[in-house]
Design an enzyme around this catalytic site. Structure first.
Site, PDB file in Angstrom:
ATOM      1  N   SER A 242      -7.343  12.341  -8.884  1.00 16.49           N
ATOM      2  CA  SER A 242      -8.764  12.032  -8.830  1.00 16.49           C
ATOM      3  C   SER A 242      -9.275  11.986 -10.269  1.00 16.49           C
ATOM      4  O   SER A 242      -8.525  12.253 -11.201  1.00 16.49           O
ATOM      5  CB  SER A 242      -9.506  13.116  -8.054  1.00 16.49           C
ATOM      6  OG  SER A 242      -9.444  14.323  -8.789  1.00 16.49           O
ATOM      7  N   LYS A 243     -10.548  11.678 -10.418  1.00 16.54           N
ATOM      8  CA  LYS A 243     -11.146  11.610 -11.754  1.00 16.54           C
ATOM      9  C   LYS A 243     -10.904  12.879 -12.542  1.00 16.54           C
ATOM     10  O   LYS A 243     -10.630  12.857 -13.732  1.00 16.54           O
ATOM     11  CB  LYS A 243     -12.649  11.396 -11.621  1.00 16.54           C
ATOM     12  CG  LYS A 243     -12.993   9.945 -11.639  1.00 16.54           C
ATOM     13  CD  LYS A 243     -14.415   9.730 -12.068  1.00 16.54           C
ATOM     14  CE  LYS A 243     -14.653   8.237 -12.117  1.00 16.54           C
ATOM     15  NZ  LYS A 243     -15.952   7.828 -11.758  1.00 16.54           N
TER      16      LYS A 243
END
Ligand code: GLU
Length: 472
Positions: A242-243
């Site tokens: 994820s980010k």
């Protein structure tokens, strides 16, 4: 004669080129290069609500920055809608697909029933053998593939091995919607076929799609391309990337100060290996890349490893090249444009001369910018807290050293060092007792590239002025 290899990278332009996409692109690029074939680029922009021109531009920029090259003009999937429609209709004519007029209510009922019976929801084939003339007045209908009901479909995958899908699990999925737009499943197959794609290399989240796509190839009597579904990238903690883990755009990696060649080297090793080789040039990757070294399990993204690798590439990079990478990054930094114009209007030579001392400790291009700070600051220098402490006693030593320095015939690091060492011997102090105050006065900090190099690079006039500033 064997067909030459054609691969493709097929991003959906709904966001930037993230790290997973960049790796997929790289694998396709390397595979094509290794086999002297070509990689094509297809922009999967059929989702008109989510696709944007900015995203297309960001993806092309990201690929270019990474040094990944494609051949021919990028193909817009949306622009090929007529071909997709034509194949959908051809499949109906061949008896391999059919019109379905089930209403949304009927489909909802089917789902409810499946849920109540604990089955995976699946279209029940109610229009499979009915004639379109039975359609309700004015109903538009969708086109569904007539999937085989028994037997199995096998994805003979280069990475995952033979993956078997029982046909009873592959329902009669929609290939053309009632508004005439193709579904992703149909568009991908028609495009890959028309583009002459021989090898599909993509994330293993597409493995189930592959089985459905094979049904379309078979229904059209088309050759199924070689498929390689590569493991996804996970974060260092094992969770899907994820980010938070670094699933950022290529531009973010540029701005964090990574060199494209370091990022390439890091990414190629995520899910693929060539023995124990950690560092590889693009030529070596091209020579070695293949499906044999691919692992089935998810790869883990490790920022610290990427930084260490980047540091290696920085230490071995050409100094003028590093300056050009600094110029790339500067506009995105606070006060970066000012520094950029300082470099462009005369500091470049000094910066290149300073680079060997600066790059020793740097892990990123941003570290280089910080390390070169002594060149960019203007008098009177801002002096940080630690440096001020050192100067409390140290400025007196500097004042005593100054005459020897101003007498120097040539302002070279070697001469400056000799004069400073002589001074320390005569004053009976350790070299550090004078070198640290010099560093504090000349850079405003307690950490810098080798101090005598700093003095030579600053030049006599500027160095003496900075030292004098601290002696009053
Ligand atoms: N557009 C799809 C994606 O971005 C890729 C489709 C494919 O490679 O077949 O995930």
């Amino acid at each position: 004669m064997q067909n030459s290899v054609v691969t493709r990278f097929a991003p959906s332009p709904t966001g930037f080129l993230h790290i997973g996409g960049a790796r997929t692109a790289m694998f396709n690029w390397l595979y094509a290069r290794r086999h002297k074939g070509k990689m094509l680029l297809r922009i999967e922009d059929t989702d008109r609500n989510r696709s944007t021109d900015e995203a297309v531009a960001a993806i092309l920029d990201g690929l270019s920055w990474m040094g990944i090259e494609w051949e021919d003009e990028p193909i817009s999937q949306f622009s090929r809608i007529k071909q997709h429609q034509q194949i959908a209709h051809e499949l109906v004519e061949r008896g391999e697909a059919y019109y379905c007029f089930a209403t949304p209510e009927e489909l909802a009922e089917m789902r409810e029933l499946a849920r109540a019976e604990g089955r995976t929801p699946k279209y029940d084939g109610r229009w499979r053998d009915r004639d379109p003339s039975e359609a309700p007045e004015g109903a538009k209908g969708v086109i569904r593939i007539k999937a085989p009901q028994d037997g199995e479909t096998i994805v003979d995958d280069q990475v995952q091995g033979k993956v078997v899908f029982p046909n009873k699990d592959l329902d009669d999925f929609v290939i053309l919607r009632s508004d005439g737009t193709p579904t992703y499943m149909l568009a991908v197959v028609v495009d890959d076929h028309d583009m002459g794609v021989t090898h599909i290399i993509r994330g293993d989240d597409h493995l189930t799609n592959a089985a459905r796509q094979i049904l379309i190839y078979n229904a059209m009597d088309w050759d199924v391309p070689v498929m390689a579904h590569i493991p996804l990238i996970h974060g260092a903690d094992g969770a899907k990337l994820s980010k938070r883990h670094g699933a950022l755009g290529a531009d973010a990696y540029r701005d964090m100060g990574f060199l494209p060649e370091a990022l390439r080297n890091y990414l190629v090793r995520l899910g693929w290996a060539h023995g124990d080789d950690e560092i590889m040039s693009t030529e070596q990757m091209t020579e070695w890349f293949g499906f044999d070294g691919m692992s089935k399990g998810a790869a883990r993204f490790d920022l610290a490893k990427l930084q260490a690798l980047n540091g290696h590439y920085i230490r071995n990079a050409d100094d003028a090249y590093l300056v050009s990478r600094m110029i790339d990054v500067l506009p995105q930094r606070e006060n970066g444009n000012e520094i950029k114009s300082q470099i462009e209007s005369g500091l470049e030579k000094q910066l290149i001369a300073a680079m060997p001392g600066i790059k020793e400790r740097a892990k990123t291009v941003n570290d280089l910018i910080d390390g070169a700070d002594f060149l960019f600051v203007q008098r009177p220098l801002p002096i940080d807290e630690k440096a001020s402490k050192i100067l409390e006693d140290g400025s007196e030593q500097i004042a005593r050293l100054l005459p020897a320095l101003s007498d120097l015939p040539d302002w070279t690091a070697a001469n400056i060092e000799e004069a400073t060492r002589n001074f320390a011997t005569e004053a009976d102090i350790k070299l550090g007792k004078i070198a640290q105050p010099l560093r504090a006065a000349l850079t405003g900090k307690t950490v810098s590239p080798p101090i005598f190099d700093v003095m030579e690079i600053l030049g006599r006039e500027e160095a003496m002025a900075r030292l004098n500033d601290q002696c009053h």
